[in-house]
Design an enzyme around this catalytic site. Structure first.
Site, mmCIF file in Angstrom:
data_model
loop_
_atom_site.group_PDB
_atom_site.id
_atom_site.type_symbol
_atom_site.label_atom_id
_atom_site.label_comp_id
_atom_site.label_asym_id
_atom_site.label_seq_id
_atom_site.Cartn_x
_atom_site.Cartn_y
_atom_site.Cartn_z
ATOM 1 N N GLU A 148 -7.601 1.383 12.880
ATOM 2 C CA GLU A 148 -6.478 1.571 11.955
ATOM 3 C C GLU A 148 -5.506 2.371 12.225
ATOM 4 O O GLU A 148 -5.799 3.688 12.543
ATOM 5 C CB GLU A 148 -7.130 1.659 10.441
ATOM 6 C CG GLU A 148 -7.680 0.432 9.866
ATOM 7 C CD GLU A 148 -7.782 0.727 8.454
ATOM 8 O OE1 GLU A 148 -7.302 1.707 7.890
ATOM 9 O OE2 GLU A 148 -8.520 -0.079 7.685
ATOM 10 N N HIS A 195 -0.578 1.203 6.480
ATOM 11 C CA HIS A 195 -1.701 1.287 7.284
ATOM 12 C C HIS A 195 -1.967 -0.317 7.982
ATOM 13 O O HIS A 195 -1.434 -1.385 7.213
ATOM 14 C CB HIS A 195 -3.021 1.919 6.380
ATOM 15 C CG HIS A 195 -3.449 0.843 5.347
ATOM 16 N ND1 HIS A 195 -3.158 0.954 4.123
ATOM 17 C CD2 HIS A 195 -4.743 0.163 5.661
ATOM 18 C CE1 HIS A 195 -3.849 0.036 3.618
ATOM 19 N NE2 HIS A 195 -5.094 -0.256 4.388
ATOM 20 N N HIS A 247 -4.812 -3.402 9.050
ATOM 21 C CA HIS A 247 -5.833 -3.928 9.042
ATOM 22 C C HIS A 247 -6.222 -4.719 10.327
ATOM 23 O O HIS A 247 -5.990 -5.896 10.267
ATOM 24 C CB HIS A 247 -5.958 -5.051 7.831
ATOM 25 C CG HIS A 247 -6.320 -4.166 6.617
ATOM 26 N ND1 HIS A 247 -6.240 -5.059 5.607
ATOM 27 C CD2 HIS A 247 -6.454 -2.993 6.031
ATOM 28 C CE1 HIS A 247 -6.600 -4.165 4.187
ATOM 29 N NE2 HIS A 247 -6.645 -2.883 4.820
ATOM 30 N N ASP A 269 -8.133 0.846 -1.054
ATOM 31 C CA ASP A 269 -6.621 0.717 -0.894
ATOM 32 C C ASP A 269 -5.936 0.916 -2.310
ATOM 33 O O ASP A 269 -4.996 1.509 -2.391
ATOM 34 C CB ASP A 269 -6.162 -0.650 -0.166
ATOM 35 C CG ASP A 269 -6.731 -0.547 1.231
ATOM 36 O OD1 ASP A 269 -6.717 0.471 1.881
ATOM 37 O OD2 ASP A 269 -6.489 -1.629 2.038
HETATM 38 ZN ZN ZN Z 1 -6.670 -1.063 3.870
#
Ligand code: ZN
Length: 137
Positions: free
Chosen positions: A25, A70, A72, A83
């Site tokens: 990530e 961010h 995925h 999140d």
């Molecule tokens: Zn996430």
């Protein structure tokens, strides 16, 4: 001021960064100029695994930021329970899913609801151009 836009160059940079981090990530904070996101703020000591990114926000006291981003790697573009907790600290939160294209990202507000960010051309700081112009004479 509410964040409503993102500079297209900044978005491309984010997509490239997510791609480069894959299959891990990518995570960072976002800085805005007025209502437009223009910059990505990397955090020192960000732990990145294929499952989660923990942003060590306590390492940057008092740093103003407009949002978060961010990735995925799974490709699912919806916020996890974790999140949603993190999102509350930011006005806008971007999730980019694999394969990290202009079509594979979404923005969410504090409450985890979908929100729209308009992709715009942004005139980046031209102080450097002014500096170069100084040599014209
Ligand atoms: Zn996430």
């Amino acid at each position: 001021m509410a964040v409503k836009k993102i500079a297209s160059d900044t978005l491309d940079f984010i997509l490239e960064s997510c791609k480069a981090s894959h299959p891990r990530e990518f995570g960072a904070l976002l800085e805005a100029d007025g209502d437009t996101i223009i910059n990505v703020i990397y955090l020192p000591g960000t732990d990145s695994t294929s499952r989660s990114v923990s942003l060590k926000t306590w390492m940057m006291p008092n740093m103003p930021h407009a949002g978060s981003v961010h990735s995925h790697p799974s490709g699912a573009i919806r916020p996890s329970e974790q999140d949603l907790i993190f999102f509350r600290m930011n006005e806008v939160n971007i999730i980019v899913g694999s394969p990290y294209t202009r079509e594979s990202w979404k923005a969410f507000n504090k409450n985890g609801d979908l929100t729209s960010l308009e992709v715009v051309d942004y005139e980046f700081n031209d102080e450097f151009d002014d500096y170069l112009d100084g040599f014209d004479d």
